[in-house]
Design an enzyme around this catalytic site. Structure first.
Site, mmCIF file in Angstrom:
data_model
loop_
_atom_site.group_PDB
_atom_site.id
_atom_site.type_symbol
_atom_site.label_atom_id
_atom_site.label_comp_id
_atom_site.label_asym_id
_atom_site.label_seq_id
_atom_site.Cartn_x
_atom_site.Cartn_y
_atom_site.Cartn_z
ATOM 1 N N ASP A 14 -50.620 -28.351 12.501
ATOM 2 C CA ASP A 14 -51.921 -28.831 12.987
ATOM 3 C C ASP A 14 -53.056 -27.980 12.418
ATOM 4 O OD1 ASP A 14 -53.574 -30.505 14.413
ATOM 5 O OD2 ASP A 14 -53.452 -29.344 16.267
ATOM 6 N N GLY A 15 -54.208 -28.634 12.231
ATOM 7 C CA GLY A 15 -55.410 -27.904 11.830
ATOM 8 C C GLY A 15 -55.926 -28.214 10.437
ATOM 9 N N ASN A 16 -55.345 -29.212 9.787
ATOM 10 C CA ASN A 16 -55.802 -29.547 8.429
ATOM 11 C C ASN A 16 -57.266 -29.979 8.418
ATOM 12 O OD1 ASN A 16 -53.193 -29.191 7.643
ATOM 13 N ND2 ASN A 16 -52.727 -31.338 7.302
ATOM 14 N N ARG A 18 -59.720 -29.425 10.606
ATOM 15 C CA ARG A 18 -60.660 -28.328 10.902
ATOM 16 C C ARG A 18 -60.782 -27.363 9.716
ATOM 17 N NH1 ARG A 18 -57.767 -26.595 16.134
ATOM 18 N NH2 ARG A 18 -56.300 -28.147 15.365
ATOM 19 N N ARG A 27 -62.000 -34.140 5.593
ATOM 20 C CA ARG A 27 -60.715 -33.814 6.233
ATOM 21 C C ARG A 27 -59.553 -33.960 5.251
ATOM 22 N NH1 ARG A 27 -60.118 -33.823 11.614
ATOM 23 N NH2 ARG A 27 -58.079 -34.771 11.395
ATOM 24 N N HIS A 31 -55.747 -31.968 4.319
ATOM 25 C CA HIS A 31 -54.391 -32.526 4.221
ATOM 26 C C HIS A 31 -53.768 -32.162 2.872
ATOM 27 C CE1 HIS A 31 -54.957 -34.525 7.967
ATOM 28 N NE2 HIS A 31 -55.812 -35.432 7.537
ATOM 29 N N ARG A 65 -55.696 -43.232 13.899
ATOM 30 C CA ARG A 65 -56.820 -42.567 13.203
ATOM 31 C C ARG A 65 -57.567 -43.564 12.312
ATOM 32 N NH1 ARG A 65 -55.523 -36.250 11.828
ATOM 33 N NH2 ARG A 65 -54.891 -35.708 13.938
ATOM 34 N N LEU A 125 -31.277 -29.241 5.060
ATOM 35 C CA LEU A 125 -31.883 -30.507 5.482
ATOM 36 C C LEU A 125 -33.362 -30.316 5.824
ATOM 37 C CD1 LEU A 125 -31.115 -33.510 6.017
ATOM 38 C CD2 LEU A 125 -31.049 -32.912 8.435
ATOM 39 N N ARG A 180 -46.158 -24.102 16.328
ATOM 40 C CA ARG A 180 -47.350 -24.964 16.228
ATOM 41 C C ARG A 180 -48.512 -24.134 15.725
ATOM 42 N NH1 ARG A 180 -49.685 -29.921 19.506
ATOM 43 N NH2 ARG A 180 -51.582 -30.175 18.303
ATOM 44 N N SER A 188 -47.579 -32.332 21.865
ATOM 45 C CA SER A 188 -48.058 -33.592 21.288
ATOM 46 C C SER A 188 -46.931 -34.566 20.939
ATOM 47 C CB SER A 188 -48.931 -33.316 20.048
ATOM 48 O OG SER A 188 -50.051 -32.539 20.397
ATOM 49 N N GLU A 199 -37.318 -21.983 21.424
ATOM 50 C CA GLU A 199 -38.325 -20.925 21.567
ATOM 51 C C GLU A 199 -39.616 -21.463 20.948
ATOM 52 O OE1 GLU A 199 -37.813 -18.132 23.205
ATOM 53 O OE2 GLU A 199 -35.707 -18.664 23.540
HETATM 54 C C1 IPE Z 1 -49.960 -33.312 16.209
HETATM 55 O O1 IPE Z 1 -51.268 -33.023 15.820
HETATM 56 C C2 IPE Z 1 -49.331 -34.225 15.225
HETATM 57 C C3 IPE Z 1 -49.057 -33.647 13.919
HETATM 58 C C4 IPE Z 1 -49.243 -32.404 13.577
HETATM 59 C C5 IPE Z 1 -48.523 -34.551 12.948
HETATM 60 P P1 IPE Z 1 -52.498 -33.815 16.453
HETATM 61 O O2 IPE Z 1 -53.738 -33.241 15.888
HETATM 62 O O3 IPE Z 1 -52.315 -35.275 16.290
HETATM 63 O O4 IPE Z 1 -52.342 -33.444 17.994
HETATM 64 P P2 IPE Z 1 -53.375 -33.552 19.176
HETATM 65 O O5 IPE Z 1 -54.003 -34.913 19.074
HETATM 66 O O6 IPE Z 1 -54.395 -32.477 18.975
HETATM 67 O O7 IPE Z 1 -52.560 -33.342 20.394
HETATM 68 C C1 IPE Z 2 -52.573 -32.097 11.330
HETATM 69 O O1 IPE Z 2 -53.890 -31.753 11.132
HETATM 70 C C2 IPE Z 2 -52.108 -33.121 10.337
HETATM 71 C C3 IPE Z 2 -51.945 -34.463 10.889
HETATM 72 C C4 IPE Z 2 -52.026 -34.775 12.156
HETATM 73 C C5 IPE Z 2 -51.673 -35.527 9.953
HETATM 74 P P1 IPE Z 2 -55.059 -32.554 11.840
HETATM 75 O O2 IPE Z 2 -55.446 -33.683 10.954
HETATM 76 O O3 IPE Z 2 -54.701 -32.915 13.224
HETATM 77 O O4 IPE Z 2 -56.202 -31.466 11.835
HETATM 78 P P2 IPE Z 2 -57.172 -31.088 13.013
HETATM 79 O O5 IPE Z 2 -56.332 -30.779 14.207
HETATM 80 O O6 IPE Z 2 -58.060 -32.272 13.228
HETATM 81 O O7 IPE Z 2 -57.894 -29.893 12.511
HETATM 82 MG MG MG Z 3 -54.886 -31.960 15.032
#
Ligand code: IPE
Ligand code: IPE
Ligand code: MG
Length: 264
Positions: A14-16, A18, A27, A31, A65, A125, A180, A188, A199
């Site tokens: 998560d966080g791509n 941002r 954004r 990715h 999205r 795997l 995470r 999520s 863990e």
């Molecule tokens: C969780 O990230 C899904 C993936 C990393 C693929 P999200 O950005 O979708 O999660 P929420 O919406 O903040 O819970």
């Molecule tokens: C996770 O990063 C990747 C996917 C869910 C595809 P996000 O796209 O959720 O990035 P943030 O959380 O908005 O920064």
């Molecule tokens: Mg996210």
């Protein structure tokens, strides 16, 4: 000293978005950088000899999205599957997918099938969770269980086995460690059944900034954890391992029809 390594690491990347927005970039740039972080992480896990790595690349909820972001992501998956194939083969990494195939564009399904076939001889795997939902997977397994119904006198282990046969990949062991990134403290909808005794490691790093040093930190945390599976420490030290339910395990030899995904 050799530290205790997880057999199965599952990562919520998560966080791509941002990461990119903080740099005034779209954004999609986050990715793209996220793919580089996957490549680096996977190579490191390969070097360490971790046999199972799973990444949450797209949740079922992510399908809501904006169309433009989704189209970019699907195109990125396509490019990833093409560009990484030689490297996956070279490193003997077998590709697999969990999630709702029918929610993916045909081009992605075709590229996935090709890459899965080409890498089928690999010894590690690497599973992509795409259009994945833990609740949906549990309901899928419940439907399988209802159809196969092991019978009133079946043991709890037999019931669990029949249930697991309905998971996307019954042979995938439960994760030992779930990481995470991105600072959020939630799952999520990821591996809800399988996470029972995983863990958890939460990192404030945004996924594109996840590097080997951060992976090593997560692994060091894991090595320092005492896994008791509900028992006392002395029971565990005596080698008293719980037999069912709470231990990471997988199921082999499910009837083919139950695990097969007929969506083409
Ligand atoms: C969780 O990230 C899904 C993936 C990393 C693929 P999200 O950005 O979708 O999660 P929420 O919406 O903040 O819970
Ligand atoms: C996770 O990063 C990747 C996917 C869910 C595809 P996000 O796209 O959720 O990035 P943030 O959380 O908005 O920064
Ligand atoms: Mg996210």
């Amino acid at each position: 000293m050799q530290q205790q390594l997880p057999q199965h690491i599952a990562i919520i990347m998560d966080g791509n978005g941002r990461w990119a927005q903080r740099r005034g970039m779209p954004r999609s740039a986050g990715h793209t950088r996220g793919v580089d972080a996957v490549r680096i992480m996977l190579t490191r896990c390969r070097e360490l000899g971790i046999p199972y790595v799973t990444v949450y690349a797209l949740s079922r909820e992510n399908l809501g999205r904006p169309q433009q972001e989704l189209a970019f992501l699907f195109d990125l998956f396509l490019r990833f599957l093409k560009s990484e194939l030689p490297e996956l083969e070279r490193q003997s990494i077998r590709l697999a997918m969990i999630g709702d195939r029918s929610a993916l564009p045909l081009t992605v399904r075709t590229a996935l099938d090709y890459a899965i076939k080409r890498t089928s001889g690999g010894t590690m795997l690497f599973t992509l969770a795409l259009a994945y939902s833990g609740r949906e997977e549990i309901m899928r397994a419940a439907r399988t269980l209802a159809a196969s119904c092991p019978g009133e006198n079946a043991s709890p282990e037999e019931w669990e086995r029949a249930f697991r046969c309905g998971l996307y990949n019954p042979e995938l062991p439960d994760p030992d460690l779930i990481i995470r990134t991105g600072g959020e403290l939630r799952l999520s909808n990821f591996l809800l059944f399988q996470c029972a005794y995983a863990e958890l490691y939460f990192s404030d790093r945004l996924w594109p900034d996840f590097d080997n040093a951060e992976l090593d930190r997560a692994l060091a945390h894991y090595a320092g954890r005492k896994r008791r599976f509900g028992l006392t420490e002395s029971q565990i030290e005596e080698g008293n391992i719980p037999s069912s339910g709470s231990l990471p395990h997988s199921v082999r030899g499910c009837p083919r029809s139950e695990t097969e995904d007929r969506t083409s």
